[in-house]
Structure formats: C-alpha cells, structure tokens
Scaffold this motif. Structure first.
Motif, PDB file in Angstrom:
ATOM      1  N   THR A  75      11.060 -18.755  78.767  1.00 29.24           N
ATOM      2  CA  THR A  75      11.031 -17.358  78.320  1.00 29.24           C
ATOM      3  C   THR A  75      10.776 -17.337  76.817  1.00 29.24           C
ATOM      4  OG1 THR A  75      12.560 -16.648  80.040  1.00 29.24           O
ATOM      5  CG2 THR A  75      12.328 -15.209  78.142  1.00 29.24           C
ATOM      6  N   ILE A  77      10.515 -15.127  73.288  1.00 20.31           N
ATOM      7  CA  ILE A  77      10.916 -13.900  72.618  1.00 20.31           C
ATOM      8  C   ILE A  77       9.834 -13.485  71.626  1.00 20.31           C
ATOM      9  CG2 ILE A  77      12.213 -15.233  70.886  1.00 20.31           C
ATOM     10  CD1 ILE A  77      14.104 -12.852  70.627  1.00 20.31           C
ATOM     11  N   GLU A  78       9.530 -12.199  71.574  1.00 20.23           N
ATOM     12  CA  GLU A  78       8.580 -11.664  70.597  1.00 20.23           C
ATOM     13  C   GLU A  78       9.323 -10.676  69.711  1.00 20.23           C
ATOM     14  OE1 GLU A  78       5.737 -12.884  70.171  1.00 20.23           O
ATOM     15  OE2 GLU A  78       5.539 -14.033  72.033  1.00 20.23           O
ATOM     16  N   SER A  79       9.364 -10.958  68.414  1.00 15.37           N
ATOM     17  CA  SER A  79      10.087 -10.102  67.486  1.00 15.37           C
ATOM     18  C   SER A  79       9.572 -10.336  66.070  1.00 15.37           C
ATOM     19  CB  SER A  79      11.598 -10.408  67.548  1.00 15.37           C
ATOM     20  OG  SER A  79      12.300  -9.694  66.551  1.00 15.37           O
ATOM     21  N   GLU A  86      17.956 -11.052  64.212  1.00 14.34           N
ATOM     22  CA  GLU A  86      17.917 -10.958  65.669  1.00 14.34           C
ATOM     23  C   GLU A  86      19.294 -11.261  66.262  1.00 14.34           C
ATOM     24  OE1 GLU A  86      16.138 -10.113  69.271  1.00 14.34           O
ATOM     25  OE2 GLU A  86      15.132 -10.021  67.320  1.00 14.34           O
ATOM     26  N   ILE A 164      10.701 -14.390  63.533  1.00 12.65           N
ATOM     27  CA  ILE A 164      10.599 -15.038  64.838  1.00 12.65           C
ATOM     28  C   ILE A 164       9.153 -15.166  65.296  1.00 12.65           C
ATOM     29  CG2 ILE A 164      11.144 -14.693  67.295  1.00 12.65           C
ATOM     30  CD1 ILE A 164      13.881 -13.666  66.398  1.00 12.65           C
ATOM     31  N   ASN A 165       8.306 -14.188  64.937  1.00 14.97           N
ATOM     32  CA  ASN A 165       6.939 -14.211  65.451  1.00 14.97           C
ATOM     33  C   ASN A 165       6.079 -15.336  64.867  1.00 14.97           C
ATOM     34  OD1 ASN A 165       6.604 -13.173  62.890  1.00 14.97           O
ATOM     35  ND2 ASN A 165       5.665 -11.247  63.534  1.00 14.97           N
ATOM     36  N   LYS A 172      11.286 -20.694  69.521  1.00 18.71           N
ATOM     37  CA  LYS A 172      11.627 -19.420  70.158  1.00 18.71           C
ATOM     38  C   LYS A 172      12.564 -19.637  71.348  1.00 18.71           C
ATOM     39  CE  LYS A 172       7.469 -16.871  68.834  1.00 18.71           C
ATOM     40  NZ  LYS A 172       6.217 -16.224  69.309  1.00 18.71           N
ATOM     41  N   SER A 173      12.356 -20.729  72.072  1.00 22.07           N
ATOM     42  CA  SER A 173      13.252 -21.049  73.191  1.00 22.07           C
ATOM     43  C   SER A 173      14.667 -21.309  72.689  1.00 22.07           C
ATOM     44  CB  SER A 173      12.735 -22.280  73.948  1.00 22.07           C
ATOM     45  OG  SER A 173      11.517 -22.003  74.591  1.00 22.07           O
ATOM     46  N   MET A 176      16.324 -18.026  71.958  1.00 23.59           N
ATOM     47  CA  MET A 176      16.800 -17.384  73.179  1.00 23.59           C
ATOM     48  C   MET A 176      18.101 -18.013  73.664  1.00 23.59           C
ATOM     49  SD  MET A 176      14.872 -14.872  73.990  1.00 23.59           S
ATOM     50  CE  MET A 176      15.365 -14.603  75.683  1.00 23.59           C
ATOM     51  N   LYS A 179      20.916 -16.768  71.415  1.00 19.22           N
ATOM     52  CA  LYS A 179      21.291 -15.392  71.749  1.00 19.22           C
ATOM     53  C   LYS A 179      22.186 -15.346  72.986  1.00 19.22           C
ATOM     54  CE  LYS A 179      18.818 -11.771  71.388  1.00 19.22           C
ATOM     55  NZ  LYS A 179      17.807 -10.700  71.535  1.00 19.22           N
TER      56      LYS A 179
END
Length: 288
Positions: A75, A77-79, A86, A164-165, A172-173, A176, A179
C-alpha cells in the motif's frame, strides 16, 4: 478470553472456492503467524476480518470495543505533508485538547479578584478534567512516541521534515507501518511487515510486537521474524486452516512428523492395494 474468532467461514470468487469452512479462535495477547503458499487465501482472510469483503457463509466474532488495524502489502501513501505532520494527524484530537488547555490556562491567569469567582472555579474544574484526559491520551509524550516509532523503523531526525510525496516506495511503506502502530489498534493484522525494513528495523519491530499489549496476526515469509514474534502458527492450504502451537521452528518439526506419517500411511495404502490386486489375480487364476 476469546478476542477474535471465525466459525465455518467460506469464500469463493466466481466459481472457485478460496477458503472453505475455516474456524479458529484467538485469545488475549496471542501472536499468530499466518502462512501458506501464494493464493492460499491469507489476504482474503484478512479482508474478511476487516470487513473489506463479505464471506459467503460463516460467522466472525470480534470482542466488543476491539479495534483492528490492518497493514496491507504494497500500500502506497500519497501526501504532500511531511512525515512528522502526517503522524501528527493521528493525534489531532490530542492537539485540539492541548490548545483548549492553553486557552483555559490563559483565561485563568488573566483573572483578578474583582472578577466572577464562580466562573473561575468552573474554569478550574474544566481545566482539571481536560488535564486528566490529556494525560490519558499521552498528551505529554505523543511527540516523543512518534519520533521513537519513526526512528525504530529507520527514519533519522533530519528526515522527519521530508515531504512524503518525494519518498521512495519502500520509505512510504515504512510511513504506513508507523501510522498503523501509532493508531493504537487492539488487534494488528500485518501483511509482510518486514518488507523494506533493514536488519535494525526488523529487530525493533520484533521487540515492539513481543511487547504489544494486544493480538497480532502476521503474514510473512520470513521464518526468523516469525520465530522471534509468534506463539502460534496458522497454516492455510487446500482451502482450509490448521492451527499449531509454538513458533515457526516448532511448527516445522510438527509438520515434518505429519508429512512422514502421511507418507507412511500412503505407502501402507499402496501396499494394501497391491495385496488386494494380487488376491484378485489369484482368484481369477484359480477360477480359470
């Protein structure tokens, strides 16, 4: 106490059954490794447990008040926010509580003897109640907790302000995963959580899971990670699920014995078939 259970759960896609009549229970603080070949139904089971898909039949039980957290594999994440910002979104209610306490504190400090003492007492009472909520919500430590989790997963202090982008897929994993761990779920479902983690981060995650005051189900092909984290193994094969006590190494010993016994039974079956066929041949020869 049973926290999570499945009773005769089945699921098919189009005309093919993926899982059939799966049943299991998970008790307080159990850590479970969910293993099986690709396509055995592991991710399907996770999606059923999280209500992402409906089972065709069977019952799911989740203890009242228990919150499930699910880390999906791959998965992204796009931010446009920074890593730290975040993470702070998770504690939005705590931050609002913090701001409210500052407001009340400022109002109390501005009181003089001429002002309404009853209002002052009411403010003091409100401040006291909100302070208790703030402490219970880790208000004095949540920023340190965030940094501790991010550091454990391999992020440096200097990287926390990175947007993050611009991160890699692996980074990014890890965001996630961080989080999920910070959201305080009671039951964690982790699909290949060690992907994109280095040795130090894997070691940190092993300790986190062992100390986690809740239940964890882990899909992983990393036998050493499972050895260091779980106390039960669920094997999914032939559309069914079988439970074994112990970690992965203990499971492999049990599995080896089972396969040897199955092979022995098969050999005995083959010999019995040969014996029966020989008897039939002799009877035919005698009859002729």
């Amino acid at each position: 106490m049973i926290v999570l259970s499945c009773n005769n759960v089945s699921k098919a896609f189009v005309a093919e059954n993926i899982i059939e009549n799966i049943s299991f229970t998970i008790n307080d603080n159990e850590k479970v490794g969910l293993i099986g070949l690709n396509g055995a139904g592991k991710t399907t089971l996770f999606n059923i447990l999280t209500n992402n898909i409906e089972p065709d039949s069977g019952e799911i039980y989740i203890a009242k008040g228990k919150k499930i957290g699910y880390l999906k594999q791959n998965t992204i994440i796009e931010s446009t926010m920074s890593i730290m910002d975040e993470m702070l979104l998770i504690f939005d209610e705590v931050i609002k509580l913090e701001e409210k306490l500052h407001e009340i504190s400022h109002e109390i400090s501005s009181f003089t003897e001429e002002k309404d003492t009853e209002k002052l007492e009411a403010l003091m009472d409100t401040y006291s109640k909100l302070s208790e909520q703030y402490v219970e919500a880790d208000g004095y430590s949540f920023r340190s907790i965030i940094k501790g989790v991010l550091k454990g997963l391999g992020f440096t202090e200097d990287e926390l302000d990175k947007p993050i982008n611009i991160l890699s897929g692996g980074e990014k994993s890890r965001v996630m995963l961080a989080k999920l761990l910070l959201q305080k779920a009671d039951i964690l479902l982790l699909d290949e959580p060690t992907n994109h983690l280095d040795i130090e981060a894997i070691s940190w995650l092993e300790k986190y899971i062992k100390n986690f005051k809740g239940e964890v189900i882990i899909i992983s092909h990393d036998r050493y990670f499972l050895d260091n984290t779980v106390n039960r193994i669920f094997l999914m094969e032939n559309k069914s699920l079988k439970s074994y006590k112990g970690n992965y190494s203990t499971f492999m010993k049990r599995r080896k014995i089972e396969l040897e016994q199955a092979m022995k039974q098969y050999d005995e079956y083959e010999r019995e078939i040969e014996r029966q066929e020989e008897m039939i041949r002799r009877l035919h020869a005698y009859g002729s």
